[in-house]
Design an enzyme around this catalytic site. Structure first.
Site, PDB file in Angstrom:
ATOM      1  CG  HIS A 246      -0.354  -0.116   5.493  1.00 46.89           C
ATOM      2  ND1 HIS A 246       0.662   1.141   5.136  1.00 46.89           N
ATOM      3  CD2 HIS A 246      -2.117   0.910   5.426  1.00 46.89           C
ATOM      4  CE1 HIS A 246      -0.661   1.962   5.066  1.00 46.89           C
ATOM      5  NE2 HIS A 246      -1.729   1.426   5.491  1.00 46.89           N
TER       6      HIS A 246
ATOM      7  CG  HIS B 124      -6.553   1.030   3.835  1.00 45.09           C
ATOM      8  ND1 HIS B 124      -5.649   0.292   3.889  1.00 45.09           N
ATOM      9  CD2 HIS B 124      -5.877   1.954   4.708  1.00 45.09           C
ATOM     10  CE1 HIS B 124      -4.952   0.203   3.656  1.00 45.09           C
ATOM     11  NE2 HIS B 124      -5.097   1.575   4.738  1.00 45.09           N
ATOM     12  CD  GLU B 125      -6.997   5.223   6.450  1.00 46.96           C
ATOM     13  OE1 GLU B 125      -6.751   5.286   7.335  1.00 46.96           O
ATOM     14  OE2 GLU B 125      -6.559   4.907   5.124  1.00 46.96           O
TER      15      GLU B 125
ATOM     16  CG  HIS C 139      -4.591   1.605   9.444  1.00 44.39           C
ATOM     17  ND1 HIS C 139      -3.213   0.986   9.704  1.00 44.39           N
ATOM     18  CD2 HIS C 139      -4.881   1.911   8.416  1.00 44.39           C
ATOM     19  CE1 HIS C 139      -2.617   0.825   7.784  1.00 44.39           C
ATOM     20  NE2 HIS C 139      -3.873   1.946   7.769  1.00 44.39           N
TER      21      HIS C 139
END
Lengths: 90, 577
Positions: free
Chosen positions: B304, B294-295, B298
């Site tokens: 998101h 997930h990170e 980014h």
């Protein structure tokens, strides 16, 4: 396992907050932290209006029912473990 | 999906990352593997590539920290915020930070990877049976040295497979002691310590000295968490102490007494009432792989998503068989495109070139005794195809130093690069012309320091060349290398008469004179060569340093086993424009 059956008293453990934040306090800090509400906006508007609008925005973003209320599923979402990157804004 | 304002994205596809520190919750190898898999989530659907580097500034710098950890965006203790990352760009942009007040696992609870023993690094199996009793944590029972161990199958009694559990008595991480265990007691700031401590640090990490006197020797390392280590509270990382006294009662297991939220906790001294030291007991924890994937989204430019099943949804939820959601795929491909799919099939070998005239005598006037005994074969051969450029090759079958010059082998051809020649790269030359009888594709080669003979490896065969005269092919089993070895990826000369041969994640030490490998081998490559890729395509010695190549990069390691450079094969070694 503990040898007793009587429930013990609830205590405050060192290093933890003296008291858990209220639901409204939790909501305010969540909405502020993740970009649904700006500090200036929070100061300007009446608290209730500002919170309801921000709650709707948050509920829409997270795929929750858009009630504008601090309902159980919204509170549950606010207590869930998550990424620290704001949902709205830079 | 959403991207950051202005569609922030990287302007290059070959990204680097560097892990600045490791959580004591998990073995370093488990964390490295999780990060690698997390990057692969994204590289599988885009043209992006990710390479881990071990020094210098990487595009994506990864760190564990807690509370305020240097970027003005503090974490909040256990649970709540798990991690954050910055969108693409220079400096802190692109970096990913993980809250070390969380309990990092693979998502299903304590992951205790063993060391030593006979289980080859397998994880503990909880519960396991030892002498008829069931245990759900590492134990010292059955030993007199106090070392914690566990079985790696359900029954030690039946299977007898075991390993040692993480403990500061076994090893430390980071610091400046190369993993040496703690020495207790040790002196720090004039005080004697019998356990790991956070004293002297502001980040809460537990450390110890690895000699008896830190004040004098300044040698230290960080303590790995034991399987009973607590999370958060006021004793992060300290082990539970059982039994402990709480409000006058004795507890021999974690309890939720005294708490409203039902979370299990324990004391980290024998008496909570007097010492007030406590922490939460290990739970399922958070999957470092899922959070990292997930990170890194980014870090690559994704914001998101509002799709609940998407990886980029802001809330954590554990999924066992992870698959990237279509929303995430669309998001990342919006930024970087779809990638080229599978690797292209290598072209068929070129038709054999016309034989080239070869010089009939050696062109170099060698004077050493060794060289006179076994004269080197050739003067400079003529290029068979000067137009074929080494710089367009994506990788090489083998790389080795012969007579002080780097040789790059690929599909029947080879190039020579010498740091002393201004002309740069010479070739392409024909392997068959210079070393008749070798197959077009060779896996590894090395020149024996003493005799100057050249050993070539291809598949499970090897050849030894003195000039143009060859012995071989012979099977590598003749050297004592068993069937567990695949292709030999490279060789490192170790002084006179010994050479390390690498295959997979292991290496053997070859006694060149008797042409057999020494007893006690193979050994695990990462036991000694820490910080280099274990899936290196080429391994070779060049200018007295070890080189490990993977993809477009090489890792250079000093004879003291320190990676001192990661660079491009093409630009740094071949010096392509």
């Amino acid at each position: 396992a503990p040898l007793h059956s009587k429930p013990q008293a609830v205590i405050t453990f060192p290093g933890e907050l003296l008291s858990a934040p209220s639901d409204v306090e939790l909501a305010e800090s969540y909405l502020l932290r993740f970009g649904y509400i700006q500090e200036a906006e929070a100061r300007r508007s009446s608290k209730h209006v500002s919170l309801a609008k921000a709650l709707r925005r948050m509920q829409k973003q997270l795929g929750l029912e858009e009630t504008g209320e601090l309902d159980a599923s919204t509170l549950e979402a606010m207590r869930a473990p998550r990424c620290g990157v704001p949902d709205v804004g830079g | 999906f959403l991207t950051f304002q202005g569609d922030l994205k990287w302007d290059h596809m070959d990204l680097t990352y560097r892990v600045m520190n490791y959580s004591p919750d998990l073995d370093r190898a488990v964390i490295d593997d999780a990060f690698q898999r997390a990057f692969k989530v994204w590289s599988d659907v885009t043209p992006l590539t990710f390479t881990q580097i071990y020094s210098g500034e990487a595009d994506i710098m990864i760190m564990f920290g807690s509370q305020e950890h240097g970027d003005g965006y503090p974490f909040d203790g256990k649970d709540g915020l798990l991690a954050h990352a910055f969108p693409p760009g220079s400096g802190i942009q692109g970096d990913a930070h993980f809250d070390d007040d969380e309990f990092w696992t693979l998502g299903t609870g304590l992951e205790v990877k063993t060391r030593y023993g006979n289980a080859n690094g397998a994880s503990c199996h909880f519960p396991f049976v030892f002498e008829g009793r069931s245990y759900s944590r590492c134990i010292t029972e059955g030993r007199t040295d106090g070392m914690l161990w566990c079985a790696t199958t359900a029954s030690y009694d039946a299977d007898k497979t075991y390993g040692f559990c993480p403990s500061e008595l076994l090893y430390t991480t980071g610091g400046n002691s190369d993993g040496s265990p703690c020495v207790f007691p040790f002196i720090f700031d004039g005080t004697s310590y019998d356990t790991c401590t956070t004293d002297g640090r502001s980040d809460g990490y537990r450390w110890c000295a690895t000699t008896a006197n830190f004040d004098q020797d300044k040698k230290y390392g960080f303590c790995p968490n034991r399987d009973t280590a607590v999370i958060g509270g006021n004793s992060q990382g300290d082990p539970c102490v059982f039994p402990f006294t709480f409000l006058g009662q004795s507890y021999s297991a974690c309890t939720n007494q005294g708490r409203q939220d039902g979370k299990l906790w324990c004391a980290t001294t024998s008496n909570y009432d007097t010492d007030k030291k406590w922490g939460f007991c290990p739970d399922r924890g958070y999957s470092i792989f899922l959070v990292a994937a997930h990170e890194f989204g980014h870090s690559l430019g994704l914001d998101h998503s509002s799709v609940r099943e998407a990886l980029m949804y802001p809330m954590y939820s554990y999924v066992q068989d992870f698959q990237l959601h279509e929303d995430d795929v669309q998001g990342i491909q919006y930024l970087y495109g779809r990638g080229s799919g599978p690797e292209p099939t290598p072209p068929a070998p070129l038709p054999t070139e016309e034989p080239q005239p070869m010089p009939t005598e050696a062109g170099s006037a060698s004077t050493t005794e060794e060289e006179e005994e076994t004269p080197e074969p050739t003067a400079e051969p003529s290029p068979v195809d000067p137009s074929r450029d080494a710089c367009i090759e994506r990788n090489f079958d083998a790389i080795t130093e012969i007579n002080g010059e780097l040789h790059f082998f690929k599909n029947g051809k080879y190039w020579i690069h010498s740091s002393f020649w201004k002309s740069g790269i010479r070739g392409a030359f024909s392997i068959a012309d210079t070393w008749p009888g070798l197959p077009a594709v060779i896996d590894a080669a090395f020149q024996d320091v003493l005799t100057k003979r050249i050993f070539f490896f291809a598949g499970r065969q090897f050849w030894v060349f003195s000039g143009k005269n060859a012995v071989g092919p012979r099977g590598i089993e003749k050297l004592g290398i068993g069937k567990e070895a695949g292709r030999i990826t490279g060789a490192l000369q170790r002084g006179r008469g010994k050479v390390l041969l690498f295959s997979g994640e292991h290496y053997w030490r070859l006694d060149v004179k008797v042409q057999t490998v020494d007893k006690g081998y193979p050994r695990a490559t990462d036991d000694v060569f820490t910080g280099v890729p274990l899936d290196a395509r080429n391994v070779f010695l060049y200018q007295d340093k070890y080189h490990f190549c993977r993809d477009s990069f090489y890792w250079r390691m000093t004879p003291r086993y320190q990676v001192d450079r990661v660079g491009y094969i093409k630009y740094d070694l071949l010096q392509c424009p």
